[in-house]
Design an enzyme around this catalytic site. Structure first.
Site, PDB file in Angstrom:
ATOM      1  N   GLU A 183       0.857  -1.190   0.000  1.00  0.00           N
ATOM      2  CA  GLU A 183       0.000   0.000   0.000  1.00  0.00           C
ATOM      3  C   GLU A 183       0.888   1.233   0.000  1.00  0.00           C
ATOM      4  O   GLU A 183       2.115   1.138   0.143  1.00  0.00           O
ATOM      5  CB  GLU A 183      -0.939  -0.009   1.220  1.00  0.00           C
ATOM      6  CG  GLU A 183      -2.045  -1.030   1.100  1.00  0.00           C
ATOM      7  CD  GLU A 183      -3.076  -0.908   2.216  1.00  0.00           C
ATOM      8  OE1 GLU A 183      -4.117  -0.291   1.981  1.00  0.00           O
ATOM      9  OE2 GLU A 183      -2.820  -1.403   3.314  1.00  0.00           O
ATOM     10  N   HIS A 186      -8.625  10.036   2.640  1.00  0.00           N
ATOM     11  CA  HIS A 186      -8.269   8.906   1.780  1.00  0.00           C
ATOM     12  C   HIS A 186      -8.464   9.354   0.335  1.00  0.00           C
ATOM     13  O   HIS A 186      -9.514   9.903  -0.013  1.00  0.00           O
ATOM     14  CB  HIS A 186      -9.153   7.693   2.087  1.00  0.00           C
ATOM     15  CG  HIS A 186      -8.588   6.417   1.558  1.00  0.00           C
ATOM     16  ND1 HIS A 186      -8.523   6.134   0.216  1.00  0.00           N
ATOM     17  CD2 HIS A 186      -8.024   5.356   2.180  1.00  0.00           C
ATOM     18  CE1 HIS A 186      -7.963   4.943   0.037  1.00  0.00           C
ATOM     19  NE2 HIS A 186      -7.642   4.455   1.227  1.00  0.00           N
ATOM     20  N   ARG A 188      -0.623   9.011   1.278  1.00  0.00           N
ATOM     21  CA  ARG A 188      -1.992   9.470   1.005  1.00  0.00           C
ATOM     22  C   ARG A 188      -2.139  10.972   0.850  1.00  0.00           C
ATOM     23  O   ARG A 188      -2.936  11.442   0.046  1.00  0.00           O
ATOM     24  CB  ARG A 188      -2.899   9.024   2.153  1.00  0.00           C
ATOM     25  CG  ARG A 188      -3.206   7.603   2.047  1.00  0.00           C
ATOM     26  CD  ARG A 188      -4.138   7.148   3.099  1.00  0.00           C
ATOM     27  NE  ARG A 188      -4.155   5.710   2.955  1.00  0.00           N
ATOM     28  CZ  ARG A 188      -4.600   4.872   3.844  1.00  0.00           C
ATOM     29  NH1 ARG A 188      -5.078   5.323   4.985  1.00  0.00           N
ATOM     30  NH2 ARG A 188      -4.580   3.589   3.617  1.00  0.00           N
ATOM     31  N   HIS A 242     -10.945  10.333   6.353  1.00  0.00           N
ATOM     32  CA  HIS A 242     -10.736   8.898   6.611  1.00  0.00           C
ATOM     33  C   HIS A 242     -10.236   8.616   8.021  1.00  0.00           C
ATOM     34  O   HIS A 242     -10.687   7.669   8.657  1.00  0.00           O
ATOM     35  CB  HIS A 242      -9.728   8.383   5.582  1.00  0.00           C
ATOM     36  CG  HIS A 242      -9.447   6.913   5.665  1.00  0.00           C
ATOM     37  ND1 HIS A 242     -10.446   5.958   5.584  1.00  0.00           N
ATOM     38  CD2 HIS A 242      -8.285   6.222   5.803  1.00  0.00           C
ATOM     39  CE1 HIS A 242      -9.904   4.751   5.664  1.00  0.00           C
ATOM     40  NE2 HIS A 242      -8.605   4.875   5.827  1.00  0.00           N
ATOM     41  N   ARG A 285      -0.677   9.155   8.917  1.00  0.00           N
ATOM     42  CA  ARG A 285      -0.579   7.725   9.202  1.00  0.00           C
ATOM     43  C   ARG A 285      -0.250   6.913   7.955  1.00  0.00           C
ATOM     44  O   ARG A 285      -0.851   7.114   6.901  1.00  0.00           O
ATOM     45  CB  ARG A 285      -1.902   7.212   9.788  1.00  0.00           C
ATOM     46  CG  ARG A 285      -1.897   5.706   9.996  1.00  0.00           C
ATOM     47  CD  ARG A 285      -3.195   5.225  10.600  1.00  0.00           C
ATOM     48  NE  ARG A 285      -4.332   5.424   9.749  1.00  0.00           N
ATOM     49  CZ  ARG A 285      -4.700   4.602   8.765  1.00  0.00           C
ATOM     50  NH1 ARG A 285      -3.992   3.529   8.478  1.00  0.00           N
ATOM     51  NH2 ARG A 285      -5.791   4.863   8.058  1.00  0.00           N
TER      52      ARG A 285
HETATM   53  C1  SIN Z   1      -7.323   1.064   2.535  1.00  0.00           C
HETATM   54  O1  SIN Z   1      -7.612  -0.121   2.411  1.00  0.00           O
HETATM   55  O2  SIN Z   1      -7.024   1.778   1.580  1.00  0.00           O
HETATM   56  C2  SIN Z   1      -7.396   1.711   3.893  1.00  0.00           C
HETATM   57  C3  SIN Z   1      -6.424   1.103   4.800  1.00  0.00           C
HETATM   58  C4  SIN Z   1      -6.006   2.073   5.866  1.00  0.00           C
HETATM   59  O3  SIN Z   1      -6.648   3.095   6.072  1.00  0.00           O
HETATM   60  O4  SIN Z   1      -4.980   1.833   6.485  1.00  0.00           O
END
Ligand code: SIN
Length: 515
Positions: free
Chosen positions: A111, A227, A275, A336, A371
């Site tokens: 991610e 997000h 993000r 988010h 975060r």
């Molecule tokens: C996501 O699945 O994009 C969110 C995961 C997160 O907020 O850590």
């Protein structure tokens, strides 16, 4: 009115609250009070942890610190990354079914901001639901009040002066006073202090408002994470479906209206930049093109992988008529996660005796200014277990006696929609000094106009706007158009306190962080 007397009152039933409760279930009288659906069950991406043979907790810490933009606190961060794999192993031993490779190893994905595949997941993109299932089973025998809201914290004399002694809880039309030797806030974030969020509707920042009014310090709350990829459903507000970052981890690409993959060349990690970076780039495209969404193109991943790994996202898309296996997904940023919160030590203690905080509502310093993806369920597991350990030591035996209790904090829901709208308008992906001042003035006028006790959303909006106005730089997910650069002087925290009257008061650390 009936009365309850417990050792520990846990407010919230997400990963953090249930971890505390599970850790105390065998030895202490625990009661869980929760409003209903929290964020845990909705978490998609997974849980980050250095579990792969080629990974190291120090690398996980380095990626977390890079996302945190100079404000992560070293020691809590070491706790997070080192204890995380142990908590994951315990969860698996308790029955959690994480996805595995054909050979049996835990499957991991990538991610934003991670330089390794270290995000474990369950049910493809239903990790939070699996965590909730296992922790709910582990706490089944405990007393639980659902659909209940804490309206007041109470305090009375303690060993070292006044301390929190319980809470007054509203459930339907009854008010229940609960006496507790410790109260643990595990209420999650502030999603619905904003007009639109990935959080469920019950998440309004209650824990922050209660802590503030009880005299606790909030810190780093200007760092609100948006997000980048939330399903755009024609401008609908409220809870919006997440389109997991793990899709970009597997190769999905953001495109503008002309089909251009606009993240390429904007950052070395392109679509997998942190993000805040991706959310601001999307915001810039929206402004440039005068549109309200961009597209996430996942079609190259193939329908087999999408169906296997992302059933939740596919179902959410299908519900609004989008077949994500064949067409790009309309997305836009939405609120988010709150990176700061109620200031705590590494064991969840706040600066008010008897009051603890854990999970998203708490600020241990692990997230700094932004975060890292999939560190939130991890935080709940790690620090939830620590709060349970601390309370096991702090509350020896079961000696009790009802402490005299006086109400200290009352949260009355009112004027919530206006506060929500003000927060969304002035404390979004991009902020400015003039906007933040205007937002504070609008909230102050609102308070003067009604003269009634502040609702949760008003208190939370005032606290976030005041903190964001104080931080005259851009860092992590706090971006100021009038102060677009990061300043070395600002490697310090903004603290928010209760004021005798009016909006919360802000104090800036007089020393820079050593981190
Ligand atoms: C996501 O699945 O994009 C969110 C995961 C997160 O907020 O850590």
């Amino acid at each position: 009115m009936s009365d309850e007397d417990v050792d520990v009152l846990v407010v919230g039933a997400g990963v953090a609250g249930l971890s505390v409760a599970a850790g105390l279930a065998a030895t202490r009288r625990v009661m869980i009070v929760d409003k209903g659906d929290g964020s845990t069950r909705w978490a998609q991406g997974g849980i980050a942890g250095a579990v792969a043979a080629d990974d190291d907790p120090r690398d996980h810490a380095a990626d977390t610190a890079a996302a945190g933009a100079g404000l992560c606190a070293d020691r809590p961060l070491a706790v997070l990354v080192e204890e995380g794999p142990l908590r994951l192993a315990e969860l698996i031993a308790a029955g959690a079914r994480f996805d595995r490779e054909a050979g049996g190893a835990l499957a991991t994905t990538l991610e934003g901001g991670h330089h390794r595949r270290r995000v474990v997941h369950a049910g493809g993109d239903a990790t939070g639901a699996e965590v909730a299932r296992v922790l709910t089973a582990a706490t089944r025998g405990l007393t639980r009040m659902g659909d209940a809201t804490v309206v007041e914290l109470t305090r009375g004399p303690g060993r070292c002066g006044p301390q929190v002694t319980g809470a007054l809880v509203r459930q339907g039309d009854r008010l229940v006073p609960i006496t507790a030797r410790a109260v643990v806030l595990a209420t999650g974030g502030i999603g619905h202090a904003y007009p639109a969020s990935t959080n469920p509707a019950a998440v309004t920042g209650d824990g922050l408002a209660l802590a503030l009014q009880a005299g606790a310090t909030l810190t780093d709350i200007e760092f609100v994470q948006f997000h980048p990829t939330v399903l755009h459903t024609g401008g609908r507000l409220g809870q919006l479906p997440l389109v997991s970052e793990a899709l970009r981890g597997e190769g999905a690409v953001l495109r503008d209206a002309a089909g251009v993959a606009f993240m390429a060349g904007r950052h070395p990690l392109a679509d997998l930049a942190a993000r805040d970076v991706v959310a601001r780039e999307i915001h810039a495209v929206l402004q440039r093109d005068g549109v309200d969404h961009v597209h996430l193109d996942a079609t190259a991943l193939g329908s087999e992988l999408l169906r296997h790994r992302f059933p939740t996202v596919l179902a959410a898309c299908a519900a609004v008529g989008v077949d994500a296996t064949r067409e790009p997904i309309p997305v836009a940023p939405a609120q988010h996660f709150l990176c700061g919160g109620v200031a705590t030590d590494r064991w969840g203690a706040t600066d008010v005796p008897g009051l603890y905080a854990v999970g998203e509502v708490a600020a241990t310093g692990v997230h700094g200014a932004n975060r890292l993806a999939s560190n939130s369920l991890l935080e709940g597991l790690v620090f939830g277990r620590r709060v349970a350990a601390r309370l096991t030591l702090e509350l020896p035996g079961a000696a009790r006696g009802t402490l005299p209790a006086a109400p200290i904090a009352r949260v009355v829901p009112r004027s919530a929609d206006v506060a929500r709208e003000v927060l969304g308008r002035y404390a979004g992906v991009r902020r400015s000094g003039a906007g933040l001042a205007a937002g504070l003035a609008e909230l102050a006028a609102l308070e003067r106009a009604d003269g009634l006790p502040a609702p949760t959303e008003w208190t939370v909006a005032g606290a976030v706007l005041a903190a964001a106005a104080a931080r005259t730089e851009s860092r992590g997910c706090h971006y100021r158009d009038d102060h677009p650069l990061r300043s070395e002087w600002w490697r310090r925290s903004v603290h928010v306190h209760r004021a005798e009257t009016g909006l919360p008061a802000v104090v800036v650390d007089d020393v820079a962080s050593a981190a």
